[in-house]
Scaffold this motif. Structure first.
Motif, short mmCIF file in Angstrom:
data_model
loop_
_atom_site.label_atom_id
_atom_site.label_comp_id
_atom_site.label_asym_id
_atom_site.label_seq_id
_atom_site.Cartn_x
_atom_site.Cartn_y
_atom_site.Cartn_z
N GLY A 1 -2.21 12.01 6.30
CA GLY A 1 -1.96 12.04 4.98
C GLY A 1 -0.46 11.22 4.66
O GLY A 1 -0.07 10.66 5.57
N PRO A 2 0.00 11.14 3.44
CA PRO A 2 0.84 10.38 2.98
C PRO A 2 2.21 10.93 4.05
O PRO A 2 3.12 9.98 4.40
CB PRO A 2 1.28 10.54 1.67
N ARG A 3 2.54 12.03 3.98
CA ARG A 3 3.62 12.49 4.95
C ARG A 3 3.52 12.13 6.39
O ARG A 3 4.62 11.59 6.94
CB ARG A 3 3.87 14.07 4.90
N GLN A 4 2.22 12.19 6.81
CA GLN A 4 2.16 11.45 8.41
C GLN A 4 2.40 10.20 8.35
O GLN A 4 3.18 9.73 9.32
CB GLN A 4 0.83 12.01 8.72
N VAL A 5 1.90 9.19 7.56
CA VAL A 5 2.45 8.04 7.56
C VAL A 5 3.68 7.82 7.30
O VAL A 5 4.27 6.76 7.96
CB VAL A 5 1.45 7.14 6.36
N GLY A 6 4.19 8.50 6.43
CA GLY A 6 5.78 8.25 6.23
C GLY A 6 6.61 8.64 7.24
O GLY A 6 7.73 7.77 7.75
N ARG A 7 5.96 9.57 8.09
CA ARG A 7 6.87 10.15 9.20
C ARG A 7 6.66 8.76 10.34
O ARG A 7 7.70 8.42 11.09
CB ARG A 7 6.30 11.29 9.88
N VAL A 8 5.64 8.26 10.62
CA VAL A 8 5.24 6.97 11.42
C VAL A 8 6.41 5.94 11.15
O VAL A 8 6.89 5.38 11.81
CB VAL A 8 3.88 6.75 11.52
N MET B 1 0.84 -1.31 -0.11
CA MET B 1 -0.13 0.07 0.11
C MET B 1 0.87 1.17 0.03
O MET B 1 2.10 1.11 0.50
CB MET B 1 -0.97 0.06 1.39
N THR B 2 0.61 2.48 -0.54
CA THR B 2 1.40 3.60 -0.55
C THR B 2 1.17 4.22 0.91
O THR B 2 -0.11 3.93 1.23
CB THR B 2 0.84 4.53 -1.63
N TYR B 3 1.86 5.35 1.06
CA TYR B 3 1.51 6.14 2.12
C TYR B 3 0.27 6.82 2.15
O TYR B 3 -0.37 6.71 3.44
CB TYR B 3 2.49 7.20 2.26
N GLY B 4 -0.04 7.16 1.09
CA GLY B 4 -1.48 7.62 0.84
C GLY B 4 -2.73 6.78 0.86
O GLY B 4 -3.69 6.99 1.45
N ASP B 5 -2.48 5.40 0.63
CA ASP B 5 -3.53 4.49 0.66
C ASP B 5 -3.71 4.13 2.27
O ASP B 5 -4.63 4.13 2.57
CB ASP B 5 -2.93 3.15 0.04
N VAL B 6 -2.62 4.17 2.86
CA VAL B 6 -2.69 3.76 4.42
C VAL B 6 -3.37 4.94 5.13
O VAL B 6 -4.30 4.90 5.84
CB VAL B 6 -1.41 3.58 4.89
N ALA B 7 -2.92 6.12 4.68
CA ALA B 7 -3.80 7.24 5.34
C ALA B 7 -5.26 7.20 4.84
O ALA B 7 -6.22 7.56 5.75
CB ALA B 7 -3.18 8.46 4.97
N GLU B 8 -5.48 7.23 3.67
CA GLU B 8 -7.00 6.73 3.28
C GLU B 8 -7.84 5.66 3.91
O GLU B 8 -8.88 6.02 4.01
CB GLU B 8 -7.14 6.86 1.91
#
Length: 146
Positions: free
Chosen positions: A72-79, A59-66
């Motif tokens: 959003g993608p940046r928050q998921v990437g940060r985690v 899943m992309t970072y954006g997919d996980v956030a959605e």
């Protein structure tokens, strides 16, 4: 629950409870300030989502956030950067299918071990075949894939 290790920010420094304990060190994260010993609730949800992704899928970072319905993608990437070392981090990816910079070799080893669909670019660089590897979060969808 995920416990922090004494790893610098951005180095995927987390371990799941039940694994080897580590000494907790204070961690400064830009404007986030000092973080508590307990994993933030949002980070726990992101890591749980990463663990739900079946082997061989991404899943992309954006997919996980959605999928979570927050961030959003940046928050998921940060985690994932701060806490994702003990999770299947290679299954949460950039939308362009390029392996995580600095971790390409380890990511590709995991993709090959899990038979994750890959393709070669015109330059011969391996990339995820996002059309075939992307998972939409539907647990029933992959029964035949595994």
């Amino acid at each position: 629950m995920v416990a922090r290790t004494g790893v610098r920010p951005g180095r995927q420094g987390a371990s799941r409870s039940g694994t080897r304990p580590s000494a907790a060190l204070p961690l400064q994260c830009g404007t986030m300030g000092r973080m508590s010993e307990e994993l933030p609730a949002y980070a726990e949800r992101v890591l749980e989502a990463a663990e739900r992704i079946p082997p061989g899928r991404v899943m992309t970072y954006g997919d996980v956030a959605e999928w979570l319905g927050e961030g959003g993608p940046r928050q998921v990437g940060r985690v994932m950067a701060l806490y994702g070392a003990a999770a299947p981090w290679w299954r949460v990816v950039r939308a362009d299918g390029r392996p995580l910079p600095g971790s390409e070799r380890r990511a590709l080893e995991n993709y090959r071990a899990e038979a994750t669909p890959l393709r070669l670019t015109g330059d011969g660089e391996p990339r995820l075949d996002m059309r075939r590897a992307r998972w939409d979060g539907d647990a029933g969808q992959d029964e035949g894939h595994m």
